[in-house]
Each structure stands twice: as C-alpha cells, then as structure tokens.
Design an enzyme around this catalytic site. Structure first.
Site, PDB file in Angstrom:
ATOM      1  N   HIS A  64      67.752 -27.705  23.954  1.00 53.46           N
ATOM      2  CA  HIS A  64      66.621 -27.560  23.038  1.00 53.46           C
ATOM      3  C   HIS A  64      66.127 -26.114  23.029  1.00 53.46           C
ATOM      4  CE1 HIS A  64      65.063 -28.879  26.991  1.00 53.46           C
ATOM      5  NE2 HIS A  64      64.011 -28.114  26.742  1.00 53.46           N
ATOM      6  N   LEU A  65      65.778 -25.655  21.860  1.00 53.05           N
ATOM      7  CA  LEU A  65      65.251 -24.308  21.636  1.00 53.05           C
ATOM      8  C   LEU A  65      63.727 -24.381  21.582  1.00 53.05           C
ATOM      9  CD1 LEU A  65      65.663 -21.275  20.696  1.00 53.05           C
ATOM     10  CD2 LEU A  65      65.576 -22.178  18.359  1.00 53.05           C
TER      11      LEU A  65
END
Length: 763
Positions: free
Chosen positions: A660-661
């Site tokens: 996840h960013l």
C-alpha cells in the site's frame, strides 16, 4: 496503517466474559477464593453458590445455571462455587461457554488432611458442612474425584496443590481487567495420586478426636497404597509403567518404548533430545495425524544418525503418547533409541534420572516467554539467560522452522539438569483463537508439522556434529565434558556473532512480521557424516548477515489482525463503507488511524504483493498507476485547501500485509500520532518516497529498503527545521507554528506535492 493500542481486534475491544468452575472438596477454600478475587478485581464477578442460591437457602443446579446465564448476559464473569468433583457435575456449566465466554477450571486439589482440619473447626457454614461429620462427606467425595481436562470444553485449567498455588491463582484472576484474557492450556500440575484418601474413617474411629490439633498430631494423610486401593476400588486397574519424572524405574514394558536391558536411564554416554508433541495442545492439531508424523520423522532421523536417543515427553499420560507408542511398535522403531516419558520436561534428570542434554520448546512465533504449557515452563526453568540467548539468535520464528539456542552455563537448566541447548520449534495452528490459523487445512498443516519435526531433528544433528568427540566414552568425567562442550560452543558463538552470521531481531516490533530462522530442510545422503555435515552447513554457515537490501527469498508470516488490508484488497465489494474508490488494480481508502489531516492508502489488488520487498520490474507499471492515483486524490484535496502539502511513499517494513502507498499531508495534525514510531516511520529513511522507489526499480529492478528498527527509535526532529524535541506533545506544538522551509532533499525530484501557489514560497 500503523500498529498501536487502538489497532486491536473486535474481540479485544469487547472483551470476553469468563466462567470459572471451582473444583475441590469441602474445606478446600472455594468460597474464600471467590471472596479474595471479587474484593480486589477490576472485573465484575458474580459468585454462584448452590448452598445460598434460593434466597440464602440451598437450591438446585438448575437455579445455578439460570443465575449464571443471567449474569453473563449482563456482561459479568461468573464463579461457580460447587464441589464439581465429578465430570457429570461440570457438564452443564461448561456448556455456558461460547465465542464470547471462556470457561476455566480452578482445581483446589489440596491435601485431605488440610480440608478436614478446616471443616472440623469452622462454624456457621452456608451448607452446614462442619464439625466431625465433614470427614465422612469428604472421604466419600474424594473416592469419586475426576480431575477436569481440556477435552471437557475448558479453555484453561489451573491446578493448585498447596496454599501457595492457590494464592498464585487468586493473584492471576485479581489482575484481570474487564478486557483482559488469559492464555489457554494446563497450568500447575495434576496430582496423579490415587483417588481414595488414606484411612480417613479409620483415623476417626481410632483417635476419636475432632479438633484440628489432634488431627495434625496423630495423622499424616497421603495417597493410599496400591494394595489398599485394590481392596477399596473393584474397578482399579494396575497402571502401566512409563518413564516418569517422579523417580527411577528399573523395569519397563516393551510396548512403552522405553530403555531395556543394557541401557541405563540418565546415561551421559548417549546424546539425548527430549521433545514435546508439537501443535497438539493449544494449537489443536489432530492427534492421530500428529502421531503418524512423529513416528515417520523419528524413523527417518534415526536411520541417518548413529548413537542418539529421542524422548517424547508429556506432563501427563496422554492420548498422543499412547498413539505414538503403539504406532512406533507397529513400525518396529528401535525402543532403545526412541521412547516416551511422562513428566516435566525441565526436570527429567533431577526427578527421574533421565539425562537429556538437549530439549525442545514448543515456542510461539515471537520467541518470547509467557503463555502456558511447555513454553512457559522452559523459560521459567532456564531463567533470563534463555531469553537473552534466544534474542541473539532470532527475533521471530515461522511455522515449520526451528532455531537452536545454546544455554549459558549460568542457566539453572544447564547447572541442574545438564541441558546444554534448547531448540525452539513452531508448528502449524488449527485453533481459530490463535494467530495464523490454517482453518483445518490438514494438507498444508501436515506438511508444516513434518517440516517442524525435520527442522527440530536437523537442529539436534547440528549440535551432534560439534559434540562427536566430546561425547565419546562412558559416564566418567561428565561434568568436565559438559563444561568443555559449553566452552567450545560459546567460543564458536562469539565467532559467529563477530562475523555477522546471525539475523537480528529487527522485526520484533512489527508484530505481524516473522523472519525465517536459519534452519532449513536440507537432508542429503544416507550416511551419518554426510547428514551431520549438511546440517552443520544449514544451521551455522548459511544465515546471511543483515543487509539494507531486503532478501527476496525471505518468507513472512502475518498474524490475523495484520491481514485486514489484504482482505479488503481481495474483496473490496464487502467493504463498501470503508472504500473510497475501486479500480481494476487499486483500492483507495482512508487509513483507519490517520497520522495527519489527510491520510489515504492506495492498496494494490494483486495477490502475492505483501510489501515493497516483493516488488520487482514486473510490477513497475502497477507502482506508476498507484502513484498516479495518489496524485489524483492529492489534487482534489488541494482544490479544497491549498495550504496542505503532501508526500507519497511506502514503509520499508510495513506492519500490515498487502502493498500500500501512503498519501499523507505533512501537517501531522492527528490524535492518532502518539509515539516515536509513528513519527519516525514517516520522517526518516524508513519512509521511501514513491518517486524514488519507481526510479530505483527502473534502474536496478529492486527498491532499497531501510528497515533498521533503530530508525524508528531516533530522536524526534521537526520535518522542517530539524530541531529536536523531547516528546510528541512538544513536537506537535512546535510544528503547528514552524514556518521554516522543508529540507532541500524533500523539495527535489517532486517528492513533495503542493499547490502551485506555494511552490515559490517553499523553494
């Protein structure tokens, strides 16, 4: 998404009620136990006593069950204050348990002498059981005593055999808060004496006294002799003899797989590994399948090595011991080299004369003390030295793996029992109440359990390779030999640490992440020397030194709570209330515990990408898509508030599974930002900017990860002016007013995203 005290499971937030069934004869102290806990505990308790259930008068079991049910509905925990010495008396109360109710048993298995002495002198008892007639009742009850077991439906059973044990149990339950739970399993030790107490009635006929002083003076109560038991109990069967930790035994039954003629229990001439059954207790692995695997792996190991001995140990005579014995006999496993033992694995020599220089521990993945069963017993017996030595070797353990830990000579287990090594091993979990449950996938579970035993025996083999010369000869000089062995291994450990051969435990703070230990399944060849050589390589020389470039071959196991993002990514349609946007490749959602005014997560939907460590050139386009999605959301935020400044990036070692960013505003104005870890995970090299990650993968095929935990414990510094601050409140107060420009490195390569009107000001 960060790990903090708010990130708990629903179960932990709501807590579980507890039903504690007290098991004990009259006079054992059940009512006193309840009163002591209820007067000091922060948890709401209700005592259910059949002697007073009907408005202060004696009532029925049905009334007790009804009152207990109502108390549980009101969110209260319950003490069942009945004798409950027979299984039949406990059955209906055990059924009160469920998903939100744990059922415990506290067994007050105190000497009959003590119970009767209390009854003789007490007055005003609720059930009017007092004076001389009490002895008759106690004697009759104890003849029918059936100690509880986990198979009845209990999640935890505590055995108390003296007043010190009782006080310890009282302290345990007093310390429980409304949301606290206790680990499952057996605690304390069953009294394995015969059911019938010695001569209680004969004593009263002979002495004719009823005061406790006379009782103490004239009678010493204990377990009945075997002959008396046969006479008083027609159903009595002579127990089978097994190796026990309660003394030396001279003759053994062949089917028990114990030492026969020519072998002496506790001989120092044979390297011996004592090990418990892995995963069949708290992890609830099928015992039939487990026994097959134990016998198979024992037979495989013994065929490859020479003069060694393996001992399967359980605290009580159990189903798993019986199954293993019968299957080993059927497969003609050498009974001189493989045997079973009933007893405390930490006291096999001092209590039973069985010398085991290596013992195995059924560890937890964190390699920490605590919990119950074998793990707690071994850590307690070995003292702090074991925990310190384990920490040097590894920070965590994967299911199916093991890690060998040499015991320092200062450990009581080394000095008193002659144990030179502990091998931690972790098996598969089938208990849905424990992390990494396999949900009855026995194909995978059997494979992992087989790997666990292989890793355990390989670890033992690696020890043998260093002991070959030291173990030659008879029993003479065993003490000096043990010291020589320990000195030899300690010197080698120092060399290994100096050369950086051991992994650090850098992931100990990332509770969902486990690094694979240095033990690998690497059996090759059929000769003992080749086998030991292979094991030595796999156990010692092949553990890589720590490197900032993450190892692509490292396996990671995530605990259940750390898989929340993974489940959202795989099934976003089930989480519509949490999701902001869904595309073919990405799910967008708010961080559940945001560390700033705006904090989003761009979550990949691709299975198999747990973290940045799993990303290579093949996923480059995906990273660019995630970055573009993040920029789109940043622009929408800037349209509403041009004062915001954003940064896009990844944590080098995330606490949650699924790549996840982070898209986060740099105001860091959030009540969820509470500690150094929260701050430093976004303001040190631990946080990798998305643009840099994309550039590195384009050039090198991998991103450089700075996952050293020291980064998370660095002093708190303002992300603008770099001034240092003693704590989070002081830091937050400072950054609200700090107008210094951002550091030059952040202003390069588009690492910061801000409104066009602010670009000139920040530059």
């Amino acid at each position: 998404m960060e790990v903090d005290c708010e990130n708990t499971s629903k179960e932990e937030k709501t807590g579980k009620n507890i039903v504690v069934i007290l098991v004990g004869a009259p006079g054992s102290g059940k009512s006193t136990f309840c009163e002591n806990v209820m007067s000091a505990s922060r948890r709401p308790w209700v005592r259910i006593c059949q002697d007073t259930i009907a408005n202060g008068k004696a009532g029925t079991k049905a009334q007790c069950l009804s009152s207990a049910t109502e108390a549980l509905k009101d969110g209260k925990s319950v003490f069942i204050d009945r004798c409950s010495l027979e299984k039949e008396q406990r059955v209906e109360f055990v059924k009160l348990g469920g998903l939100q109710v744990d059922v415990h048993a506290v067994v007050l298995d105190l000497p009959a002498k003590l119970c009767i002495s209390r009854l003789v002198v007490r007055t005003g008892h609720e059930g009017n059981l007092q004076g001389g007639k009490a002895a008759v009742v106690v004697n009759r009850m104890l003849q029918k005593k059936e100690l509880p077991n986990l198979g009845e439906g209990f999640s935890r059973i505590t055995f108390c055999q003296n007043e010190s044990d009782v006080q310890g149990a009282v302290n345990t339950y007093c310390g429980l808060g409304p949301l606290d739970t206790l680990p499952s399993g057996y605690f304390g030790q069953k009294n394995r004496d015969a059911k019938i107490q010695l001569g209680i009635m004969k004593f009263f006929k002979k002495v004719g006294a009823t005061d406790s002083a006379t009782l103490d003076k004239n009678c010493s109560l204990g377990s009945v002799s075997e002959q008396e038991t046969k006479e008083n109990d027609p159903s009595y069967k002579e127990p089978e003899k097994v190796i026990s930790s309660v003394g030396n035994v001279d003759e053994w039954k062949t089917e028990d797989l114990v030492l026969l003629e020519g072998s002496s229990v506790g001989s120092n001439g044979v390297p011996t590994l004592a090990f418990p059954s892995i995963s069949t207790s708290d992890f609830q692995f099928n015992q039939g399948k487990a026994s097959d695997i134990i016998v198979e792996k024992v037979e495989e190991f013994l065929s490859k090595v020479g003069n060694v001995r393996l001992v399967l140990v359980d605290l009580h005579e159990s189903k798993i011991l019986s199954l293993v014995r019968s299957k080993a006999v059927h497969k003609n496993v050498d009974s001189k080299r493989f045997m079973t033992s009933v007893g405390d694995i930490t006291r096999l020599y001092t209590r039973g004369g069985l010398r085991c220089n290596v013992i195995a521990n059924a560890a937890n993945w964190r390699l920490k003390s605590g919990g119950g069963g074998v793990n707690a017993a071994i850590y307690s017996a070995a003292g702090p030295a074991l925990e310190a030595a384990t920490k040097e070797r590894a920070g965590s353990l994967c299911p199916g793996k093991a890690v060998v830990v040499p015991l320092p000579s200062t450990s009581p287990l080394f000095k008193e029992e002659g144990v030179t090594h502990v091998i931690h091993v972790l098996g598969p979990n089938m208990n849905p109440q424990r992390p990494n449950c396999l949900n009855n996938d026995y194909d995978k579970g059997c494979r992992i359990l087989g790997e666990a035993y292989s890793s355990l025996f390989e670890g033992f083999a690696s020890i043998l390779s260093t002991q070959t010369k030291l173990w030659k000869g008879g029993e003479e000089g065993s003490g000096s030999r043990a010291s020589e062995l320990h000195d030899n291994l300690s010197e080698r450990d120092t060399t290994n640490k100096r050369e950086g051969r051991y992994d650090s435990d850098r992931n100990k703070k990332y509770k969902g992440l486990q690094e694979e230990s240095g033990i690998r399944h690497a059996i090759s060849g059929s000769k003992g020397k080749e086998f030991l050589s292979a094991m030595t390589d796999s156990m010692e020389g092949k553990v890589q030194p720590k490197n900032e470039n993450i190892d692509s071959g490292r396996r990671r196991i995530w605990s259940s709570w750390a898989q929340a993002l993974y489940h959202i990514a795989m099934h976003p349609e089930k989480h519509k209330n949490d999701v902001l946007e869904i595309s073919d490749d990405i799910v967008v959602l708010n961080d559940l515990y945001p560390k700033a005014q705006k904090h989003l997560l761009m979550l990949t939907r691709m299975d198999g990408l747990d973290s940045l460590a799993d990303v290579g050139t093949e996923q480059l386009q995906l990273l660019k898509t995630m970055h573009a999605m993040g920029l789109k959301w940043v622009q929408s935020f800037l349209c509403n508030d041009a004062s915001l400044v954003f940064r896009l990036g990844y944590h080098s070692a995330p606490s949650m599974r699924q790549l996840h960013l982070h898209v986060i505003s740099l105001d860091f104005n959030s009540n969820h930002l509470k500690n150094k870890k929260h701050w430093n995970s976004f303001n040190t090299a631990f946080f990798r900017d998305s643009v840099d990650v994309i550039e590195e993968i384009e050039k090198y095929g991998k991103a450089t990860l700075h996952d050293d935990e020291k980064l998370l414990s660095m002093e708190l510094r303002c992300h603008r002016c770099r001034s240092a601050h003693p704590n989070i409140p002081r830091l937050k107060s400072h950054i609200r007013n700090c107008r210094a420009p951002f550091h030059a490195t952040l202003l390069q390569n588009d690492r910061l995203v801000l409104a066009p009107s602010r670009v000139h000001n920040e530059a």
